[in-house]
Design a protein around this motif. Structure first.
Motif, mmCIF file in Angstrom:
data_model
loop_
_atom_site.group_PDB
_atom_site.id
_atom_site.type_symbol
_atom_site.label_atom_id
_atom_site.label_comp_id
_atom_site.label_asym_id
_atom_site.label_seq_id
_atom_site.Cartn_x
_atom_site.Cartn_y
_atom_site.Cartn_z
ATOM 1 N N GLN A 144 1.030 -1.437 0.172
ATOM 2 C CA GLN A 144 0.482 -0.344 0.239
ATOM 3 C C GLN A 144 0.965 0.965 0.041
ATOM 4 O OE1 GLN A 144 -4.038 -0.027 1.915
ATOM 5 N NE2 GLN A 144 -3.752 -1.946 1.423
ATOM 6 N N SER A 145 1.959 0.996 -0.177
ATOM 7 C CA SER A 145 2.994 2.121 0.479
ATOM 8 C C SER A 145 3.151 2.965 -1.813
ATOM 9 C CB SER A 145 4.558 1.680 0.521
ATOM 10 O OG SER A 145 5.690 2.687 0.551
ATOM 11 N N GLU A 146 3.072 4.683 -0.755
ATOM 12 C CA GLU A 146 3.206 5.060 -2.034
ATOM 13 C C GLU A 146 4.660 5.071 -2.876
ATOM 14 O OE1 GLU A 146 2.344 8.703 -1.653
ATOM 15 O OE2 GLU A 146 -0.168 8.531 -1.050
ATOM 16 N N ASN A 200 3.731 -0.271 -9.396
ATOM 17 C CA ASN A 200 3.039 -0.809 -10.321
ATOM 18 C C ASN A 200 3.772 -2.420 -10.465
ATOM 19 O OD1 ASN A 200 0.983 0.465 -10.046
ATOM 20 N ND2 ASN A 200 0.634 1.054 -11.595
ATOM 21 N N LYS A 201 4.773 -1.956 -11.343
ATOM 22 C CA LYS A 201 5.756 -3.357 -11.180
ATOM 23 C C LYS A 201 6.596 -4.544 -10.458
ATOM 24 C CE LYS A 201 7.768 -1.591 -15.721
ATOM 25 N NZ LYS A 201 9.123 -1.857 -16.556
ATOM 26 N N GLU A 202 6.562 -3.361 -9.354
ATOM 27 C CA GLU A 202 7.225 -4.075 -8.217
ATOM 28 C C GLU A 202 6.057 -5.245 -7.327
ATOM 29 O OE1 GLU A 202 7.949 -0.776 -8.700
ATOM 30 O OE2 GLU A 202 10.580 -0.610 -8.582
ATOM 31 N N LYS A 203 4.462 -4.219 -7.628
ATOM 32 C CA LYS A 203 3.658 -5.036 -6.876
ATOM 33 C C LYS A 203 3.370 -5.895 -7.468
ATOM 34 C CE LYS A 203 1.667 -0.675 -4.572
ATOM 35 N NZ LYS A 203 0.539 0.688 -4.834
ATOM 36 N N ASP A 204 3.353 -6.009 -8.921
ATOM 37 C CA ASP A 204 3.163 -7.120 -9.727
ATOM 38 C C ASP A 204 4.137 -8.027 -9.371
ATOM 39 O OD1 ASP A 204 1.161 -6.355 -11.161
ATOM 40 O OD2 ASP A 204 1.900 -4.922 -12.865
ATOM 41 N N LEU A 205 4.822 -7.810 -9.409
ATOM 42 C CA LEU A 205 6.367 -8.556 -8.967
ATOM 43 C C LEU A 205 5.672 -9.888 -7.712
ATOM 44 C CD1 LEU A 205 8.803 -10.588 -8.936
ATOM 45 C CD2 LEU A 205 9.808 -8.479 -7.929
ATOM 46 N N ILE A 206 5.581 -8.787 -6.991
ATOM 47 C CA ILE A 206 5.001 -8.894 -5.376
ATOM 48 C C ILE A 206 3.672 -10.183 -5.435
ATOM 49 C CG2 ILE A 206 4.603 -8.920 -2.492
ATOM 50 C CD1 ILE A 206 6.291 -6.316 -3.310
ATOM 51 N N TYR A 207 2.775 -9.945 -6.064
ATOM 52 C CA TYR A 207 2.062 -10.924 -5.668
ATOM 53 C C TYR A 207 2.124 -12.300 -7.002
ATOM 54 C CZ TYR A 207 -1.756 -6.456 -5.044
ATOM 55 O OH TYR A 207 -2.198 -5.869 -4.021
ATOM 56 N N ASP A 208 2.371 -11.107 -7.941
ATOM 57 C CA ASP A 208 3.508 -12.760 -8.658
ATOM 58 C C ASP A 208 4.103 -14.441 -7.513
ATOM 59 O OD1 ASP A 208 2.521 -12.247 -10.706
ATOM 60 O OD2 ASP A 208 3.864 -11.165 -11.678
ATOM 61 N N LEU A 209 4.976 -13.522 -6.990
ATOM 62 C CA LEU A 209 5.813 -14.497 -5.858
ATOM 63 C C LEU A 209 5.039 -15.145 -4.763
ATOM 64 C CD1 LEU A 209 8.726 -11.952 -5.769
ATOM 65 C CD2 LEU A 209 8.777 -13.985 -6.856
ATOM 66 N N ILE A 210 3.668 -14.105 -4.152
ATOM 67 C CA ILE A 210 2.710 -14.851 -3.425
ATOM 68 C C ILE A 210 2.140 -16.198 -4.257
ATOM 69 C CG2 ILE A 210 1.325 -14.101 -1.926
ATOM 70 C CD1 ILE A 210 2.304 -11.295 -1.917
ATOM 71 N N LEU A 211 1.759 -15.370 -5.376
ATOM 72 C CA LEU A 211 0.451 -15.970 -5.159
ATOM 73 C C LEU A 211 1.532 -17.489 -6.407
ATOM 74 C CD1 LEU A 211 -2.200 -16.689 -7.222
ATOM 75 C CD2 LEU A 211 -0.770 -16.106 -9.143
ATOM 76 N N ASN A 212 2.608 -17.612 -6.927
ATOM 77 C CA ASN A 212 3.695 -19.263 -7.370
ATOM 78 C C ASN A 212 4.478 -19.557 -5.694
ATOM 79 O OD1 ASN A 212 3.688 -17.961 -9.806
ATOM 80 N ND2 ASN A 212 5.454 -17.417 -9.737
ATOM 81 N N ASN A 213 3.988 -19.080 -4.394
ATOM 82 C CA ASN A 213 4.202 -19.836 -3.298
ATOM 83 C C ASN A 213 3.198 -20.801 -2.781
ATOM 84 O OD1 ASN A 213 5.542 -20.991 -0.801
ATOM 85 N ND2 ASN A 213 4.909 -18.877 -0.077
ATOM 86 N N ALA A 214 2.118 -19.632 -3.375
ATOM 87 C CA ALA A 214 0.497 -21.090 -2.925
ATOM 88 C C ALA A 214 0.262 -21.637 -3.860
ATOM 89 C CB ALA A 214 -0.651 -19.192 -3.079
ATOM 90 N N ASN A 215 0.398 -21.269 -5.165
ATOM 91 C CA ASN A 215 0.554 -22.741 -5.324
ATOM 92 C C ASN A 215 1.416 -24.505 -5.809
ATOM 93 O OD1 ASN A 215 -1.676 -21.364 -7.439
ATOM 94 N ND2 ASN A 215 -0.397 -20.196 -8.736
ATOM 95 N N ALA A 216 2.513 -23.290 -5.066
ATOM 96 C CA ALA A 216 3.428 -24.495 -4.977
ATOM 97 C C ALA A 216 3.269 -25.168 -3.544
ATOM 98 C CB ALA A 216 5.394 -24.580 -4.618
ATOM 99 N N THR A 217 2.868 -24.580 -2.348
ATOM 100 C CA THR A 217 2.230 -24.852 -1.516
ATOM 101 C C THR A 217 0.981 -26.184 -0.754
ATOM 102 O OG1 THR A 217 2.864 -23.190 -0.020
ATOM 103 C CG2 THR A 217 1.487 -24.626 1.041
#
Length: 53
Positions: free
Chosen positions: A3-5, A9-26
């Protein structure tokens, strides 16, 4: 952090992708373990009194 200014957007997208990939791997690991447990009737190892395995 997302939520930080100060984060773009690229960094946010990367973090979301990493979280999603981690959840899928789990979920995939859990599914694999459940299938192997069901197929081979594996013993569940919980450790001894001292917490060792």
């Amino acid at each position: 952090m997302l939520q930080s200014e100060d984060i773009g957007n690229k960094e946010k997208d990367l973090i979301y992708d990493l979280i999603l990939n981690n959840a899928n791997a789990t979920l995939a690991i859990r599914d694999l373990c459940e299938r192997r447990f069901d197929k081979y009737k594996c013993e569940i190892i919980t450790g001894d009194k001292n917490g060792s395995y």
